[in-house]
Scaffold this active site. Structure first.
Site, PDB file in Angstrom:
ATOM      1  N   ARG A  46      -9.142  -5.279  -0.777  1.00 31.88           N
ATOM      2  CA  ARG A  46      -8.568  -3.934  -0.580  1.00 31.88           C
ATOM      3  C   ARG A  46      -9.078  -3.355   0.743  1.00 31.88           C
ATOM      4  NH1 ARG A  46      -9.620  -3.609  -6.265  1.00 31.88           N
ATOM      5  NH2 ARG A  46     -11.532  -2.422  -5.895  1.00 31.88           N
ATOM      6  N   LYS A 136      -3.916  15.351  -1.616  1.00 31.38           N
ATOM      7  CA  LYS A 136      -2.659  15.058  -2.321  1.00 31.38           C
ATOM      8  C   LYS A 136      -2.871  15.000  -3.825  1.00 31.38           C
ATOM      9  CE  LYS A 136      -0.528  11.138  -3.454  1.00 31.38           C
ATOM     10  NZ  LYS A 136       0.054   9.789  -3.363  1.00 31.38           N
ATOM     11  N   GLU A 177       2.969  17.260  -4.727  1.00 28.50           N
ATOM     12  CA  GLU A 177       3.904  16.141  -4.933  1.00 28.50           C
ATOM     13  C   GLU A 177       4.429  16.098  -6.368  1.00 28.50           C
ATOM     14  OE1 GLU A 177       2.338  12.195  -4.195  1.00 28.50           O
ATOM     15  OE2 GLU A 177       4.303  11.279  -4.446  1.00 28.50           O
ATOM     16  N   LYS A 219       5.794  17.298  -1.071  1.00 27.92           N
ATOM     17  CA  LYS A 219       6.108  15.862  -1.019  1.00 27.92           C
ATOM     18  C   LYS A 219       6.987  15.515  -2.219  1.00 27.92           C
ATOM     19  CE  LYS A 219       4.011  11.292  -0.969  1.00 27.92           C
ATOM     20  NZ  LYS A 219       3.011  10.456  -0.321  1.00 27.92           N
TER      21      LYS A 219
END
Ligand code: 13P
Length: 343
Positions: A46, A136, A177, A219
């Site tokens: 990752r 976010k 979002e 978003k």
């Protein structure tokens, strides 16, 4: 709340016809994408994938801000430079995913509510100290038989607004979002109805919590037919349905709308964003841009497949997708741009 800082960060994220790169997949989501390509699912793979992204030459030409995950914001390049520092040195503003994921909503089979408000105030202070300037939180709304329920929409909108208020208190611009999923056979019309309901709930809750609209970004999903719907609308119809709906539902004080890609192909996501900007030139009250994960990363991930020998070619593909989307934000994307893709 420091309004000046919030307005300045939001404006910087929307400046120069750029958009955002979501590279904040949780470990389970990142592992799922790796597994599909036979890439080992370890902290180091990752890390290597995120290093490839962060070090992509020319990334900052199209990307104003990158959203990281908790693991990534604490990782470094192989040479020992923290990702946070590498991004900032390249002129990319640092963002962080702060929700704890969508969990089953009690009493509502098939629906979820996003968790993560407990301890969020303290976590935001920690992320700000690591250099984050925006955050976010994703709420998920599924369309299905009798879904979504009002309970699901209200619970997610409430959490989004509580999160947004906490971010602004900490000086971070919240990306709000609410994602209406593409999964299923529903029509574009049904997606429009649900997206409108969700946006009305979200802005009601944002108002209730005193969130500064000038210091946040939205978003959302585009207004698309379900992936299994037989009638897949053309690009212009999607652009018109999406922008007309957002004109009614999103206050002009919001500086920008940065779409998620949600499972669209990379090329369709660019074409649809382009059509919105082209067909509504001079009439949009907010910036209309991208905050894609899969629609920017996937072609590069398909090339990389965990092999160091493929890094440069994958970086060229990533840079190409970011550039296509920047062109789409200006209404200047054409499918012919795809023929000069990386070799
Ligand atoms: P996709 O563009 O792959 O939908 O991801 C956007 C995102 O950040 C989801 O939270």
């Amino acid at each position: 709340m420091n309004e000046k800082i919030l307005r300045a960060t939001a404006a910087a994220l929307m400046a120069d016809h750029k958009g955002l790169l979501a590279m904040d997949e949780s470990n389970p989501t990142c592992n799922k994408r790796f597994a599909a390509l036979g890439i080992p699912q370890t902290p180091d793979t990752r890390r290597a994938w995120r290093e490839l992204i962060v070090m992509t030459p020319g990334l900052a030409d199209s990307i104003s801000g990158a959203i990281l995950y908790d693991e990534t914001i604490r990782q470094s390049t192989r040479a020992g430079m923290p990702f946070a520092q590498a991004l900032v040195e390249r002129g990319i503003i640092l963002g962080i995913k702060v929700d704890a994921g969508a969990k089953v909503l009690a009493g509502h089979p098939g629906e979820e509510v996003t968790e993560g408000l407990d301890g969020l105030r303290e976590r935001l202070v920690g992320y700000a100290a690591l250099g984050a300037r925006f955050a976010k939180w994703r709420g998920v709304i599924a369309i299905g038989d009798g879904l979504p329920s009002k309970a699901c929409m209200t619970a997610n909108a409430h959490a989004l607004a509580r999160y947004a208020a906490l971010c602004q208190e900490a000086g971070l611009v919240p990306i709000v979002e609410p994602e209406v999923l593409m999964t299923g056979p529903h029509t574009q019309q049904r997606s429009a109805e649900v997206t409108a309901q969700v946006l009305h709930e979200v802005f009601e809750q944002l108002h209730l919590q005193g969130v500064l609209l000038e210091g946040m970004l939205l978003k959302p999903n585009m207004v698309l037919p379900g992936l299994d719907c037989a009638d897949q609308s053309d690009v212009d119809k999607i652009a018109d349905a999406t922008v007309n709906l957002f004109m009614r539902a999103v206050p002009a004080a919001v500086p920008g709308i940065a779409f998620l890609s949600g499972g669209q192909s990379a090329e369709l996501a660019s074409a649809r964003l382009n059509a919105m900007n082209l067909r509504f030139t001079g009439r949009l009250p907010w910036a209309l841009t991208y905050s894609f994960s899969r629609a920017i990363q996937q072609p590069a991930l398909d090339i990389w497949r965990g092999d160091a020998a493929n890094v440069q070619k994958a970086q060229r593909a990533l840079q190409h997708r970011a550039a296509c989307n920047r062109a789409a934000r200006r209404g200047e994307y054409t499918p012919s741009m795809e023929h000069v893709a990386s070799t």
